[in-house]
Design an enzyme around this catalytic site. Structure first.
Site, PDB file in Angstrom:
ATOM      1  N   ASP A   1      -4.663  -0.798  -1.956  1.00  0.00           N
ATOM      2  CA  ASP A   1      -5.976  -0.567  -1.361  1.00  0.00           C
ATOM      3  C   ASP A   1      -6.828   0.066  -2.471  1.00  0.00           C
ATOM      4  O   ASP A   1      -6.408   1.069  -3.078  1.00  0.00           O
ATOM      5  CB  ASP A   1      -5.800   0.401  -0.172  1.00  0.00           C
TER       6      ASP A   1
ATOM      7  N   LYS B   1      -7.087  -4.906  -3.246  1.00  0.00           N
ATOM      8  CA  LYS B   1      -7.813  -5.419  -2.077  1.00  0.00           C
ATOM      9  C   LYS B   1      -8.772  -4.356  -1.568  1.00  0.00           C
ATOM     10  O   LYS B   1      -8.605  -3.171  -1.868  1.00  0.00           O
ATOM     11  CB  LYS B   1      -6.833  -5.830  -0.986  1.00  0.00           C
TER      12      LYS B   1
ATOM     13  N   HIS C   1     -10.690   0.901  -2.930  1.00  0.00           N
ATOM     14  CA  HIS C   1     -12.052   0.896  -2.396  1.00  0.00           C
ATOM     15  C   HIS C   1     -13.064   1.562  -3.332  1.00  0.00           C
ATOM     16  O   HIS C   1     -12.774   2.617  -3.903  1.00  0.00           O
ATOM     17  CB  HIS C   1     -12.087   1.667  -1.072  1.00  0.00           C
TER      18      HIS C   1
ATOM     19  N   HIS D   1     -10.463   7.056   1.519  1.00  0.00           N
ATOM     20  CA  HIS D   1      -9.080   6.963   1.015  1.00  0.00           C
ATOM     21  C   HIS D   1      -9.007   5.896  -0.075  1.00  0.00           C
ATOM     22  O   HIS D   1      -9.826   4.975  -0.097  1.00  0.00           O
ATOM     23  CB  HIS D   1      -8.120   6.590   2.158  1.00  0.00           C
TER      24      HIS D   1
ATOM     25  N   ASP E   1       0.783  -1.251   0.000  1.00  0.00           N
ATOM     26  CA  ASP E   1       0.000   0.000   0.000  1.00  0.00           C
ATOM     27  C   ASP E   1       0.811   1.295   0.000  1.00  0.00           C
ATOM     28  O   ASP E   1       0.458   2.240   0.730  1.00  0.00           O
ATOM     29  CB  ASP E   1      -0.970   0.006   1.198  1.00  0.00           C
TER      30      ASP E   1
ATOM     31  N   CYS F   1      -2.068  -2.578   7.541  1.00  0.00           N
ATOM     32  CA  CYS F   1      -1.971  -3.480   6.384  1.00  0.00           C
ATOM     33  C   CYS F   1      -0.661  -4.267   6.332  1.00  0.00           C
ATOM     34  O   CYS F   1      -0.660  -5.409   5.878  1.00  0.00           O
ATOM     35  CB  CYS F   1      -2.226  -2.704   5.105  1.00  0.00           C
TER      36      CYS F   1
HETATM   37  C1  VGL Z   1      -4.686   0.833   5.607  1.00  0.00           C
HETATM   38  C2  VGL Z   1      -6.270   1.740   7.000  1.00  0.00           C
HETATM   39  C3  VGL Z   1      -7.239   1.582   6.037  1.00  0.00           C
HETATM   40  C4  VGL Z   1      -3.258   0.437   5.403  1.00  0.00           C
HETATM   41  C5  VGL Z   1      -5.650   0.650   4.650  1.00  0.00           C
HETATM   42  O1  VGL Z   1      -2.808   0.367   4.234  1.00  0.00           O
HETATM   43  O2  VGL Z   1      -2.554   0.201   6.417  1.00  0.00           O
HETATM   44  N1  VGL Z   1      -5.009   1.364   6.794  1.00  0.00           N
HETATM   45  N2  VGL Z   1      -6.922   1.048   4.863  1.00  0.00           N
HETATM   46 ZN    ZN Z   2      -8.358   1.032   3.290  1.00  0.00          ZN
END
Ligand code: VGL
Ligand code: ZN
Length: 212
Positions: free
Chosen positions: A62, A121, A64, A98, A17, A165
């Protein structure tokens, strides 16, 4: 001669990420402290070096939908960083929106070319997925299949965020039987307390903790 634990052979690299919204560098929506320009440069250089040494690279991303359950804006009455119970025994942190699909906040900031796979993901609006392997509903991503396809047995893992993550991905990698090395200099966490306890937990599970 002593056997090198992390030989080139069978060792892949998971970069977790490293996306605009998790960085101070891009004034991201969920910026991780210390994820600045210098950090990105450091991760890019290290990743390029590992790639040049012959290690396949796997980025997690990530990704979403705009109506994702983890966004406080999609759960009326909640505030950012509050933890709520979404169903019997299952909690969810309310994050600022995010890494929304097809927005610049979701961009991976490491620009290298070569033997690279990207695994998305958190794509199901109803389920979060800190881990690169599974979502909170137990559905697998493509990651384990790709690692098996490539004959990977050992993993070097780093990225964002140490306490979410990175931790979840490392623990699931151990659960899948991979031998894991975490590079802490290439990780940044949302808070020092949860990051330190995450590192301790990973170490207790048999993860090799390296600085750089
Ligand atoms: C993450 C919070 C929400 C991460 C992803 O990449 O650590 N943290 N989504
Ligand atoms: Zn996230």
């Amino acid at each position: 001669m002593a056997e090198q634990t992390f030989s080139i052979e069978n060792t892949g690299v998971i970069v977790v990420d490293v996306q605009a919204d998790f960085t101070e560098f891009k004034s991201g929506a969920l910026a991780v402290p210390g994820a600045d320009a210098q950090y990105i440069d450091q991760v890019e250089k290290a990743t390029r070096r590992l790639l040049e040494q012959g290690h396949p690279i796997y980025f997690t991303k990530d990704w979403h939908p705009a109506d994702h359950i983890s966004f406080f804006t999609n759960n009326p009455g909640t505030e950012p960083f509050q933890e709520i119970e979404i169903e019997e025994g299952r909690t969810q942190v309310m994050w600022p929106p995010h890494c929304v699909q097809n927005t610049s906040g979701a961009d991976i900031l490491i620009l290298i070319k070569g033997l690279i796979e990207t695994v998305k993901k958190g794509t199901n609006p109803k389920l979060d997925s800190y881990s690169g392997f599974f979502d909170d509903g137990g559905h697998k991503t493509d990651l384990d299949r790709l690692l098996r396809r490539d004959g990977i047995r050992k993993l070097i893992i780093y990225g964002l965020a140490t306490d979410y993550c990175v931790k979840a991905t490392v623990l699931d990698a151990v659960g899948h039987g991979y031998q894991v090395e975490l590079i802490t200099d290439l990780c940044r966490g949302l808070s020092p307390e949860t990051s330190n306890s995450a590192i301790r937990e990973m170490e207790l599970k048999g993860v090799t903790i390296s600085k750089g």
